[in-house]
Enzyme design. Structure first.
Site, PDB file in Angstrom:
ATOM      1  CE  LYS A 176      -6.319  10.182   0.851  1.00 45.43           C
ATOM      2  NZ  LYS A 176      -5.788   8.831   0.748  1.00 45.43           N
ATOM      3  CE  LYS A 213      -6.220   2.878   0.590  1.00 47.83           C
ATOM      4  NZ  LYS A 213      -5.126   2.594  -0.307  1.00 47.83           N
ATOM      5  CE  LYS A 255      -2.583   3.927   3.107  1.00 49.54           C
ATOM      6  NZ  LYS A 255      -2.453   4.653   1.995  1.00 49.54           N
ATOM      7  CG  ASP A 313      -2.166   0.861   0.992  1.00 50.91           C
ATOM      8  OD1 ASP A 313      -2.355   1.336  -0.137  1.00 50.91           O
ATOM      9  OD2 ASP A 313      -2.951   1.048   1.946  1.00 50.91           O
TER      10      ASP A 313
HETATM   11  P1  NAD Z   1      -7.981   3.445 -10.063  1.00 50.29           P
HETATM   12  O1  NAD Z   1      -9.267   2.833  -9.640  1.00 50.29           O
HETATM   13  O2  NAD Z   1      -8.016   4.731 -10.788  1.00 50.29           O
HETATM   14  O3  NAD Z   1      -7.152   2.440 -10.945  1.00 50.29           O
HETATM   15  C1  NAD Z   1      -7.143   1.063 -10.747  1.00 50.29           C
HETATM   16  C2  NAD Z   1      -7.166   0.360 -12.103  1.00 50.29           C
HETATM   17  O4  NAD Z   1      -7.063  -1.035 -11.867  1.00 50.29           O
HETATM   18  C3  NAD Z   1      -8.448   0.582 -12.881  1.00 50.29           C
HETATM   19  O5  NAD Z   1      -8.140   1.072 -14.167  1.00 50.29           O
HETATM   20  C4  NAD Z   1      -9.085  -0.819 -12.963  1.00 50.29           C
HETATM   21  O6  NAD Z   1      -9.771  -1.014 -14.160  1.00 50.29           O
HETATM   22  C5  NAD Z   1      -7.863  -1.698 -12.821  1.00 50.29           C
HETATM   23  N1  NAD Z   1      -8.077  -3.057 -12.314  1.00 50.29           N
HETATM   24  C6  NAD Z   1      -8.888  -3.524 -11.356  1.00 50.29           C
HETATM   25  N2  NAD Z   1      -8.718  -4.835 -11.166  1.00 50.29           N
HETATM   26  C7  NAD Z   1      -7.758  -5.235 -12.045  1.00 50.29           C
HETATM   27  C8  NAD Z   1      -7.125  -6.470 -12.326  1.00 50.29           C
HETATM   28  N3  NAD Z   1      -7.453  -7.584 -11.691  1.00 50.29           N
HETATM   29  N4  NAD Z   1      -6.165  -6.482 -13.270  1.00 50.29           N
HETATM   30  C9  NAD Z   1      -5.816  -5.363 -13.938  1.00 50.29           C
HETATM   31  N5  NAD Z   1      -6.388  -4.163 -13.713  1.00 50.29           N
HETATM   32  C10 NAD Z   1      -7.341  -4.100 -12.772  1.00 50.29           C
HETATM   33  O7  NAD Z   1      -7.125   3.566  -8.710  1.00 50.29           O
HETATM   34  P2  NAD Z   1      -5.800   4.421  -8.437  1.00 50.29           P
HETATM   35  O8  NAD Z   1      -6.198   5.712  -7.848  1.00 50.29           O
HETATM   36  O9  NAD Z   1      -4.932   4.389  -9.627  1.00 50.29           O
HETATM   37  O10 NAD Z   1      -5.165   3.558  -7.264  1.00 50.29           O
HETATM   38  C11 NAD Z   1      -4.644   2.289  -7.552  1.00 50.29           C
HETATM   39  C12 NAD Z   1      -4.406   1.485  -6.300  1.00 50.29           C
HETATM   40  O11 NAD Z   1      -3.426   2.139  -5.519  1.00 50.29           O
HETATM   41  C13 NAD Z   1      -5.645   1.327  -5.423  1.00 50.29           C
HETATM   42  O12 NAD Z   1      -5.694   0.024  -4.916  1.00 50.29           O
HETATM   43  C14 NAD Z   1      -5.401   2.297  -4.313  1.00 50.29           C
HETATM   44  O13 NAD Z   1      -6.025   1.938  -3.096  1.00 50.29           O
HETATM   45  C15 NAD Z   1      -3.898   2.216  -4.194  1.00 50.29           C
HETATM   46  N6  NAD Z   1      -3.353   3.405  -3.551  1.00 50.29           N
HETATM   47  C16 NAD Z   1      -3.470   4.645  -4.118  1.00 50.29           C
HETATM   48  C17 NAD Z   1      -2.972   5.753  -3.467  1.00 50.29           C
HETATM   49  C18 NAD Z   1      -3.036   7.124  -4.043  1.00 50.29           C
HETATM   50  O14 NAD Z   1      -2.666   8.056  -3.376  1.00 50.29           O
HETATM   51  N7  NAD Z   1      -3.454   7.284  -5.274  1.00 50.29           N
HETATM   52  C19 NAD Z   1      -2.376   5.606  -2.231  1.00 50.29           C
HETATM   53  C20 NAD Z   1      -2.274   4.348  -1.688  1.00 50.29           C
HETATM   54  C21 NAD Z   1      -2.747   3.258  -2.368  1.00 50.29           C
END
Ligand code: NAD
Length: 553
Positions: free
Chosen positions: A435, A383, A509, A334
């Site tokens: 956010k 999360k 995290k 994470d």
């Molecule tokens: P997002 O929802 O914009 O992108 C995720 C992508 O993953 C989507 O395009 C979706 O279609 C794809 N997806 C889902 N399941 C899949 C699979 N099995 N195989 C391939 N693709 C798949 O999310 P994001 O904002 O880009 O965040 C991505 C991840 O990072 C999330 O799990 C989020 O919790 C984690 N994260 C993000 C942040 C941040 O600050 N942006 C911080 C910590 C963790």
């Protein structure tokens, strides 16, 4: 106007008059190499070999006193100097993080600047610890001033501009359109970078097991590997990694999970508790094997590093055992981009100042697709777990303020006294990727007094997460090139590092660490560890913060 520093890629729209005419930002510049002159370091064309003395101490409490004995263990580190030609294959490349990272690299690579309401904006890597933060490597004898360099100069590392991009997504939208859907980057940048994004094309089809992510994601899933045979899915992922490597002539591929947060997998004896059971469970298409675990197994079997940027327990015990068996690197979990990063600093500040946080209450709202997915309870749970243990080690380190657990205590009581710590996440579509995180720290101070501190933190989520993905990928590649020998154990051959890359903790995290060892959440300790390790590889010891010359006559 500054002289041209990049030649035009020829792909921009005619209005892109700024391409190549703005100087490269310092965070995107190629680093100046460092040569250490010391009997503890030797350089060959192939390697940097350094001697390192691991200084510690053994502390034992007996007969009413602490008995402390300093220890020194000699090691050697060997770093391969040639940086691997590296591909970054993102799982979830079509999401907010995946598209933002791809566009950032392409804008930097092609020198694309863009107009904003406040002027011309230059591409950069601000927010990357490796590219945009510095460390002291000594003092200049002529001025007595400390000399700082970017962390990325300490050892040869992949430049982000050189990463070859690719990956999978269950959504088949081509990358230029996926960037538009994400609504993260300024339009004038999107407009110019779109033709380059279009060249990455459509993500590779991925595996979609609807049970693991929120039902609200179903509409996106139009690009999936058919069937339900998990062994066939594993083989497809392995073939994808091999084909990408071959197509681009790569030495190394880092596979990075930046797809939706999955629900936790149940740990079931006989299914995912050992490497052999997990491989058998994949063969029999057991329902508890998640897509992220399949990606981790595929990467391990291909001998390529896998990093989990989301909170779910991808690394079930069987994955860890498999990584150990195959000596293949893994890191997670994470991305630590906003609230948790601040919390790991703030809780440490309070506890180290001798102040006792009684409760930490955290509230978030966000409106991007990540927030939409997290609005479902099982995904929120993942999360919540990853955010919740961030203050544990600081509390454990101070039993003056917090009572230790009673002997034989079980469950929650086994942690001993602890601040109340709650986390709430709500989906508010209007705020999009911006956010909001609100934290209240309620603490006990002198003579029964109370102090309350509230923090309001507005994060552009993907703009904070993107540089962390880069740091994690670049470090993962570097750590595949560092080997060690423990001279006190009589090692003659250099061996690879332990497969769980806990040196990545600063960006994560809920850092995954070697089983049986303690997690360090303190951000400053995580950074010190990384700095000390990189410096050890070039024969420099200590952080130099003692600054003894400023304390003596
Ligand atoms: P997002 O929802 O914009 O992108 C995720 C992508 O993953 C989507 O395009 C979706 O279609 C794809 N997806 C889902 N399941 C899949 C699979 N099995 N195989 C391939 N693709 C798949 O999310 P994001 O904002 O880009 O965040 C991505 C991840 O990072 C999330 O799990 C989020 O919790 C984690 N994260 C993000 C942040 C941040 O600050 N942006 C911080 C910590 C963790």
């Amino acid at each position: 106007m500054a002289p041209a520093t990049n030649s035009s890629s020829g792909l921009n729209t005619p209005e892109s008059e700024l391409e190549g005419f703005v100087a490269v930002h310092p965070t995107a510049a190629r680093p100046v190499p460092i040569a250490v002159q010391s009997e503890n370091v030797s350089y060959s064309d192939e390697h940097i070999v350094s001697k390192f003395f691991n200084r510690g101490s053994e502390a034992v409490f007996a007969n009413g006193q602490y008995s402390v004995k300093p220890t020194i263990k000699p090691f050697e580190f060997q770093t391969t100097r040639k940086v691997s030609k590296t591909g970054l294959m993102m799982v979830g490349i079509g999401g907010n993080n995946g598209t933002t990272l791809s566009a950032t690299i392409l804008a930097n690579r092609h020198g694309i600047s863009w107009h904003t309401k406040s002027g011309i904006q230059q591409p950069n890597y601000i927010g990357s610890v490796l590219r945009a933060s510095t460390v002291s490597i000594g003092t200049d004898p002529s001025t007595g001033k400390e000399v700082y360099v970017p962390i990325s100069s300490i050892l040869p590392m992949v430049h982000p501009n050189d990463l070859v991009l690719g990956g999978w997504d269950i959504s088949g939208l081509p990358m230029d359109k996926a960037m538009e859907r994400a609504q993260v980057l300024n339009w004038d940048l999107q407009r110019q970078v779109a033709p380059h994004m279009a060249l990455i094309g459509k993500p590779l089809p991925s595996i979609y097991y609807p049970d693991f992510i929120a039902a609200n994601q179903e509409a996106r899933a139009d690009n999936v590997i058919p069937g339900t045979d998990k062994q066939a899915h594993l083989e497809q992922l392995r073939a994808d990694i091999r084909a990408f490597k071959e197509k681009h002539g790569l030495d190394r591929v880092v596979v990075f999970w930046t797809a939706n947060t999955e629900r936790y997998s149940d740990i079931i004896p006989g299914v995912n508790d050992t490497a052999d059971n997990l491989l058998a469970a994949i063969k029999s298409s057991h329902s508890e094997v998640s897509p992220s675990t399949l990606f981790a197994v595929a990467s391990i079997l291909e001998g390529e590093p896998f990093v989990n940027g989301a909170p779910q327990n991808t690394f079930v015990p069987g994955v860890i055992e498999l990584a150990e068996r195959k000596h293949s690197f893994i890191g997670g979990d994470d991305l630590k981009s906003g609230q948790t990063k601040l919390k790991s600093v703030f809780a440490e500040f309070l506890v180290n100042a001798g102040i006792k946080p009684l409760s930490i209450a955290s509230y978030n709202h966000l409106g991007n697709n990540d927030g939409h997915n997290l609005s479902a309870e099982p995904q929120f749970k993942s999360k919540e777990i990853s955010k919740s243990s961030v203050v544990d080690d600081m509390v454990n380190a101070n039993r003056l303020l917090y009572k230790p657990p009673a002997e034989g205590a079980k469950g929650k009581a086994a942690k001993g006294e602890h601040p109340d710590h709650i986390v709430v996440i709500k989906y508010v579509p209007a705020v999009g990727d911006s956010k909001r995180a609100i934290d209240e720290y309620y603490s006990e101070i002198l003579m029964g007094g109370r102090s309350t501190i509230n923090i309001f933190n507005e994060c552009e989520d993907s703009l904070l997460a993107t540089p962390l993905i880069l740091d994690l990928s670049i470090l993962a590649e570097l750590l595949t090139r560092v080997k060690y020998r423990d001279l006190s154990a009589g090692h003659t051959e250099f061996k690879p590092l332990y497969p769980i890359l806990s040196l990545l903790s600063y960006m994560l995290k809920a850092p995954l660490v070697k089983p049986g060892t303690d997690v360090v959440n303190s951000l400053s300790r995580q950074r010190n560890a990384l700095e000390a390790f990189l410096k050890a590889c070039i024969g420099l010891e200590g952080s130099g913060d003692l600054l003894l010359e400023t304390r003596i006559w």
